[in-house]
Design an enzyme around this catalytic site. Structure first.
Site, short mmCIF file in Angstrom:
data_model
loop_
_atom_site.label_atom_id
_atom_site.label_comp_id
_atom_site.label_asym_id
_atom_site.label_seq_id
_atom_site.Cartn_x
_atom_site.Cartn_y
_atom_site.Cartn_z
N LYS A 1 0.84 -1.20 0.00
CA LYS A 1 0.00 0.00 0.00
C LYS A 1 0.88 1.25 0.00
CE LYS A 1 -3.83 -2.29 2.31
NZ LYS A 1 -4.46 -2.65 3.57
N GLN B 1 -5.28 -1.93 9.77
CA GLN B 1 -4.94 -3.15 9.03
C GLN B 1 -5.57 -4.36 9.73
OE1 GLN B 1 -3.24 -3.26 6.04
NE2 GLN B 1 -3.73 -5.44 6.05
N ASP C 1 -11.32 2.68 4.29
CA ASP C 1 -11.63 1.27 4.01
C ASP C 1 -13.14 1.08 3.84
OD1 ASP C 1 -9.72 -0.58 3.52
OD2 ASP C 1 -9.42 -1.20 5.60
#
Ligand code: NDP
Length: 289
Positions: free
Chosen positions: A51, A95, A118
């Protein structure tokens, strides 16, 4: 026999990132993404580095907050609260997975919805289902983008989504519904899966079971999006479909690796840029000018 074309997610994501880089230049400031990592899960470490690398390539800064596997929830909530208030930080990503002593829902629920790149905060999920502006989770958004490359209109098509996770299956089914598909959602309790998949004009597999979808389970000419990522005993990475059996039957198929995966990261960057621009991600704005 159908001629099967491969949807090259790697190339499409590269072109998408080039458009994103131009969009960042227009911003006049450097967007910032904060990534919270709890513990040293080896796969997570690789995902986070991927990422960061992709973010660097479009001009987004990434701050990684690496915490120990035993970090307590209170401290993480405190950090999230600080990042929520920070004018420097546009997007916050936790994460996943997090260690068992932590509640991922509580932590995600503490992220400001406008910074939830997200797209997992309940407010974003609710807005997305209601067709309101929302941060939309990256993998479903990536799948939609790939589909739009090969199907300019999906109106009236029968889309079968296999898998109903909050991360992929459920939001993708909603997005396809908003594209005027007739959507069937299958899961582990579905009876006679093949009877459904054989009817699909668009078949999405987001399960995590190698070989679940065989050639005789698809309709000739179907567009197949394989989200699954499975590591076989021999180290090979494969999807949920038997790729070779799809050739000659599907009209289009995403390979694994090199299909949905690169688009997922590209869509994360897109969400960060939209957050930095001060408005929610809107899937109708997906085809960047
Ligand atoms: P989950 O494990 O959260 O969900 C899997 C879904 O598959 C569940 O809804 C489950 O049903 C369903 N399922 C399980 N077995 C069957 C079966 N035999 N027939 C039909 N449905 C079944 O996984 P995720 O959604 O998070 O991920 C799915 C796959 O996609 C994984 O391989 C993951 O690695 C990959 N992935 C890839 C990404 C990418 O960027 N390419 C990003 C995210 C995930 P039930 O709800 O009944 O349990």
């Amino acid at each position: 026999m159908v001629e099967t074309k491969i949807i090259d997610g790697k190339q499409i994501a590269k072109e998408f990132r080039e458009k994103l880089a131009k969009r960042v230049q227009k911003l006049g400031s450097t967007p910032k993404l904060a990534v919270l990592v709890v513990g040293e899960h080896p796969a997570s470490q690789i995902y986070v580095q991927n990422k960061k690398k992709a973010a660097d390539s479009v001009g987004i800064n990434v701050d990684i907050y690496q915490m120990s596997a035993t970090e307590n929830e209170e401290n993480i909530l405190k950090l999230i609260a600080e990042l929520n208030e920070s004018k420097e930080v546009d997007g916050i990503l936790l994460q996943l997975p997090v260690p068992a002593h932590l509640n991922a829902e509580t932590l995600i629920g503490a992220i400001k919805p406008e910074k939830d790149v997200d797209g997992l905060h309940p407010q974003n999920v609710g807005n997305m289902v209601s067709g309101l502006p929302a941060m939309i989770s990256c993998t479903p958004l990536g799948c939609l983008y790939l589909l739009k490359q090969v199907l300019p209109s999906m109106t009236g098509m029968h889309a079968v989504v296999v898998g109903r996770s909050a991360l992929v299956g459920k939001p993708l089914a909603q997005l396809l519904l908003q594209e005027d598909c007739t959507v069937t959602q299958a899961h582990s309790k579905t009876r006679n899966l093949a009877d459904l998949t054989k009817q699909a004009d668009i078949l999405v597999c987001a399960v995590g079971k190698p070989g679940l979808i065989t050639g005789d389970m698809i309709k000739p000419g179907a567009v197949v999006i394989d989200v699954g990522i499975n590591r076989l005993d021999n180290g090979k990475i494969v999807g949920d479909t038997l790729f070779l059996e799809m050739l000659g039957k599907a009209s289009y198929i995403t390979p694994v690796p090199g299909g949905v995966g690169p688009m997922t990261i590209a869509m994360l960057l897109w969400n960060v840029i939209k957050a930095a621009e001060g408005h929610y991600s809107d899937c109708k704005d997906l085809i960047l000018k």
